[in-house]
Enzyme design. Structure first.
Site, PDB file in Angstrom:
ATOM      1  N   CYS A  40      44.629  40.680  27.252  1.00  0.00           N
ATOM      2  CA  CYS A  40      43.181  40.749  27.533  1.00  0.00           C
ATOM      3  C   CYS A  40      42.885  41.306  28.918  1.00  0.00           C
ATOM      4  CB  CYS A  40      42.554  39.368  27.452  1.00  0.00           C
ATOM      5  SG  CYS A  40      42.913  38.436  25.972  1.00  0.00           S
TER       6      CYS A  40
HETATM    7  O1  KQY Z   1      40.378  37.237  25.525  1.00  0.00           O
HETATM    8  C1  KQY Z   1      39.704  38.091  25.953  1.00  0.00           C
HETATM    9  N1  KQY Z   1      39.861  39.308  25.565  1.00  0.00           N
HETATM   10  C2  KQY Z   1      38.629  37.864  26.898  1.00  0.00           C
HETATM   11  C3  KQY Z   1      38.295  36.474  27.037  1.00  0.00           C
HETATM   12  C4  KQY Z   1      37.069  36.344  27.866  1.00  0.00           C
HETATM   13  C5  KQY Z   1      36.862  34.994  28.302  1.00  0.00           C
HETATM   14  C6  KQY Z   1      35.788  34.893  29.299  1.00  0.00           C
HETATM   15  N2  KQY Z   1      35.789  33.600  29.857  1.00  0.00           N
END
Ligand code: KQY
Length: 360
Positions: A352
């Site tokens: 992420c």
């Molecule tokens: O997992 C993701 N791609 C992003 C997670 C965002 C979380 C924001 N607190």
């Protein structure tokens, strides 16, 4: 109507294809990262340093944090000032494409902080929504603004025409109202250069993105998908992982192949401690952390770098078996596990916070 990537001859390569480098964004938001982001910054430095052994890394940093980030990061990491709302390069960055004669392009996905005003995680998100365009300017790639809201973490591709998604996320009303499965398929095919979409159902329970695929499953090579697996019938992921496996076994990829499913254990359950929850600023955002809340941990949330796999570990008994699975599935790559609890506390993991830039 503007030309789509598919019409222009562009497609998204698989993550294991050669990279020009990796993009990340520096964490500092105190209502997401505890203690003003200090522990997360150390974790991001560890991830950036691990990746920088294998490919160039660019870290996007606010003006306020520029000096701090430059001082904490190794010299090999390029630091570039950019305004953002948070630090999820997979989701707010462009998904890089390659086109005719190796031309670089990228999809600029409209971004609404994982749900906009219907359960999104923060407001405003306007700076995040400009990141993909700015990255493409810096990288010198052609920009394709997509017509529907999704995030880069909601898609995986095999580089041979297949895209993998979870319906819970990409058909969620909080991304696009009244979008049909057919609308979404058409858009994904047009913007990823894909010809076959493989649909899973739910994502990992408790995932605050509404079920990003990159926390549940990913391609490890064409025809082979790695799935975060749970053997405890009392755990909600037990049903989710079985359902995902059944759907994958029913599916065919763009080349008409059956999909081989490999399992990787999900980490033993991980919860926010009282100290961790207390370290996050309380706001009206959707990211209220409570002691005892379970985190959506997954070993599938790794980054494939040139010659390596940079994977999360959590200091739990599942780390060693997970490493063994990755070593078996990626025989030509070094497996580098980085302690990732501080990233998980912010709601995501290594995949992420990274975004590969394709190289022809
Ligand atoms: O997992 C993701 N791609 C992003 C997670 C965002 C979380 C924001 N607190």
């Amino acid at each position: 109507m503007s030309e789509t990537p598919r019409e222009a001859g562009f497609a998204m390569p698989a993550e294991w294809a050669p990279h020009a480098g990796c993009w990340m964004i520096w964490p500092e938001r105190p209502d997401n990262w505890r203690l003003g982001g200090k522990p997360a910054q150390a974790a991001f430095v560890a991830v950036a340093s691990a990746i920088a052994r294998f490919e160039p890394v660019t870290m996007l940093v606010s003006a306020r944090q520029y000096e701090n980030a430059r001082a904490m990061l190794p010299p090999a990491v390029r630091v570039v000032e950019m305004s953002t709302n948070d630090s999820w390069a997979r989701d707010v960055g462009c998904s890089f494409l390659l086109g005719p004669d190796g031309a670089l392009g990228g999809v600029d996905w409209p971004f609404n902080a994982w749900g906009g005003l219907k359960g999104g995680l923060y407001f405003p998100w306007d700076l995040d929504d400009q990141v993909a365009r700015k990255m493409l300017e810096l990288a010198g790639g052609r920009r394709f603004r997509a017509p529907l809201v999704i995030e880069g973490g909601a898609i995986h591709v095999d580089g041979e025409g297949t895209a993998l998604v979870a319906a819970q996320c990409v058909l969620n009303e909080n991304r696009n109202e009244n979008v049909t499965r057919q609308d979404m398929e058409r858009m994904l095919k047009d913007y990823l250069g894909a010809s076959q979409i493989v649909w899973l159902g739910q994502g990992v329970p408790g995932d605050e993105t509404d079920g990003h695929i990159d926390n549940l499953a990913c391609f490890v090579r064409p025809g082979v998908v790695l799935l975060s697996w749970c053997d405890d019938p009392a755990d909600p992921h037990y049903t989710v992982s079985r359902d995902a496996e059944a759907r994958l076994k029913d599916a065919r990829d763009a080349k008409g192949r059956m999909i081989q499913v490999e399992r990787i254990p999900m980490p033993a359950p991980l919860y926010y401690t009282a100290e961790e929850a207390a370290g996050v600023d309380a706001t009206a955002s959707g990211m209220n952390r409570r002691a005892g809340e379970r985190m959506a941990a997954s070993y599938v949330n790794f980054y494939i770098a040139n010659g390596a796999v940079i994977a999360p570990c959590f200091g739990t008994m599942t780390d060693a078996p997970a490493r063994a699975v990755l070593a078996r599935l990626f025989p030509g790559r070094e497996i580098v596990m980085v302690p990732a609890r501080e990233i998980l506390l912010g709601g995501g993991n290594i995949h992420c916070i990274t975004q590969q830039q394709a190289r022809a």
